[in-house]
Scaffold this active site. Sequence first.
Site, mmCIF file in Angstrom:
data_model
loop_
_atom_site.group_PDB
_atom_site.id
_atom_site.type_symbol
_atom_site.label_atom_id
_atom_site.label_comp_id
_atom_site.label_asym_id
_atom_site.label_seq_id
_atom_site.Cartn_x
_atom_site.Cartn_y
_atom_site.Cartn_z
ATOM 1 N N SER A 1 -4.200 13.545 2.420
ATOM 2 C CA SER A 1 -5.507 13.931 2.935
ATOM 3 C C SER A 1 -6.478 12.775 2.755
ATOM 4 O O SER A 1 -6.125 11.723 2.251
ATOM 5 C CB SER A 1 -6.016 15.156 2.180
ATOM 6 O OG SER A 1 -6.314 14.801 0.860
ATOM 7 N N LYS A 2 -7.709 13.015 3.156
ATOM 8 C CA LYS A 2 -8.716 11.944 3.128
ATOM 9 C C LYS A 2 -8.832 11.262 1.765
ATOM 10 O O LYS A 2 -9.147 10.081 1.683
ATOM 11 C CB LYS A 2 -10.108 12.464 3.527
ATOM 12 C CG LYS A 2 -10.156 13.228 4.818
ATOM 13 C CD LYS A 2 -10.058 14.724 4.577
ATOM 14 C CE LYS A 2 -8.951 15.328 5.428
ATOM 15 N NZ LYS A 2 -8.394 16.566 4.911
#
Length: 491
Positions: free
Chosen positions: A256-257
Site C-alpha cells: 500500500s501507499k
Amino acid sequence: MNDFKEIKVRFAPSPTGPLHIGGARSALFNWLFARRYNGKFIVRIEDTDLDRSSRESEENILSSLRWLGLDWDEGISVGGANGPYRQTERLDIYIRYANQLLERGLAYKCYCSEEELAAQREQQLAAGEMVRYTGKCRDLTPEDCERLEKEGRKPVIRFKVPLGRNIIINDIVRGEVSFECDGIGDYIIVKSDGIPTYNFAVVVDDHLMSISHVIRAEEHLSNTPRQVLIYEAFNWPMPEFAHVSLILGKDRSKMSKRHGATSIEQYRDLGYLPEAMANFLALLGWSSGKEQEVFSLEELCSQFSLDRVVKSPAVFDLDKLNWLNGHYIKTSPVERIAKLAVPFLQKAGYLSENPDDKTMEKVQLVVVAVRDYLEYLAQINDYVDVFFNDPEYSDPEARQVLSWEETPTVLRAVIDKLAAMTSAHMDEAAAKSLLKKLPKDLGLGGKKVYLPLRSALTGKTRGPELYHLLPALGNSAAIRRLETALDVAGH
RNA sequence: GGCCCCAUGGUCAAGAGGCCUAAGACACCGCCCUUUCACGGCGGUAACCCGGGUUCGAAUCCCGGUGGGGUCACCA
C-alpha cells in the site's frame, strides 16, 4: 480442460485510482497468458462503485497499461462484439438477470437498514463468528414487501445461499480449495439504488464475454464461492480460476501507499523503463525455471505459463527493480535514453523547452557518459551538472590537486592541443588517443596528469570518464575551464 | 476472532522421494579491471519454520503446531 472454445481472459480494474503494481501484474499475467496460447485479452471497466470511480482514473489506468506495452483485443476504447465494456453502461443487463433469479426464487428482496446490518455485524464479530447475513428477509411475503415499501424502504436483492453445501474450487495455482456455504450468508447482488455489486456483475459479464480463465489476485479467492454459486444458478459453464499470490511490502503486508511508490505512473515518472517494469513484474510470482532473469516482452509471451506461477506471496524488491532498470538503461539505444532523459533535464533547468538538434547531440554525449551510473532516469541530475555549468572549484580535494606544481604544465599542454585542433568537437576515439599520449609526452605519471585535468575540467576529483567528458564539452568550453582553473590555482 | 491461503538464504526463486554436500538472480562483503567514482569480471558469507508420521530413503508426501498473509461492506 473446460467448455470454452477459445482462451479468453480479461483484466477488469475498478477506476478508483491509478494502476497499482499488483493490478499491473494481474493485467500482465492475463495478457501473457492470452498471447502465449493465442487467446484473446479483454479490458473491462468495473465502475459500479459510483462514489469512488472516475473517468480520470480510467484514463490513467489505460495509459499505464499501454505504457507497459500491453494491448487488448476487445474492450474499453477498442470496442468489440460484447460491449459495452463499462459496467455502468450495462445496468439493464444485470437487472434482467437479477429478475430471473427473483422469479425463480433463487434471490429475494431484503429491506433491512444499514444500521440494523451494522449492529448485527458488530455482534457477530464480537462473538467470533463469521460475519454474514442471517436471512431475516428470506421468507417475506409479497404483502410484507408491499408494506415495507410503503414505509419508504428501498430493497436490496440478496442471493439465497443454499445451506449445508460445500463449494469446491479447482484453482490452477492453488489446487483444490473448499468453502462451507453455511459460512457465507445471503449476499447482496443488487444494491438499493439498482446498481449490481461486484460479485454479481463480474459473473454476468465474464459469462457474456465468454471468459475462459479468471486470473486475478489472491484477495479474490474468498469471493470465488459466491461467484461459483451464480454460475450454478444460471447453469453457465464455469471458467478456470487462477488466484495469484499478493505482492507484499517490505513488512510483508499487502502493498500500500505506506510502502512507497505503488502505482505504475509513479515509476514511469521516476524514469523506469516499461520493459524493465514488465520484466520485473513477471518475475514476481513467476519464474521460467531456467537461469534467466532478463526477458523481453516477446520472450515472456513465448515462455509464460500458469503452472510456473508460485503459490507463496512475493515481497516487492526495489533493489532488484533498480538493477533490472539500470540494465535496460545501459543496453538501450542512446538515442532513446537521451529522449527519455530530456524531461528530467528540463525540470532541473539544464534544458530549454524545445531543445534543438545540436543540443540533443550534446544530450546524447552526456547520456553516454553517465548512464552507467543510473538506476532510473531521475537520478541523471545527480551527475550532469558538470556538463552544463562551469565548475566553481569549491571542492577542497580538487583545489589541492590544482595546487600541485605539475598542474600548470599539464593544463597548458592540453589547452595547446585543443587549440590546435581543427574541429570544434572531438569524438571519443580522438579524446582517448589524446589522453593516452599525455603522460609520456609530459614525462609524468598518470595520476599527475589525469587528476589535475579532471579537477580543472569539473572541479571535482571523481566523475565521468575524461574521454566522455571532452567530446560532450566541446573544445572551446574545455579550454575556457582549463584557463579558469589556472587562474583559480594562482598559477 | 471465524473462514481461506502460504511457509527453501535479507529479497526474488530452482527443486515435483534418492541426481541436494540445495541452483541462479538482487542485495551485502572481498579481489581484479579502471591511475577517479560507477559499470564490468571473478570469488565469498548466507536457507529447507518446528514436531510427529509414511518410506530403505523426505526440502519434496500426510497430520499437528507455530508464524505470516488475505478476507469477512448496499468496495471492487
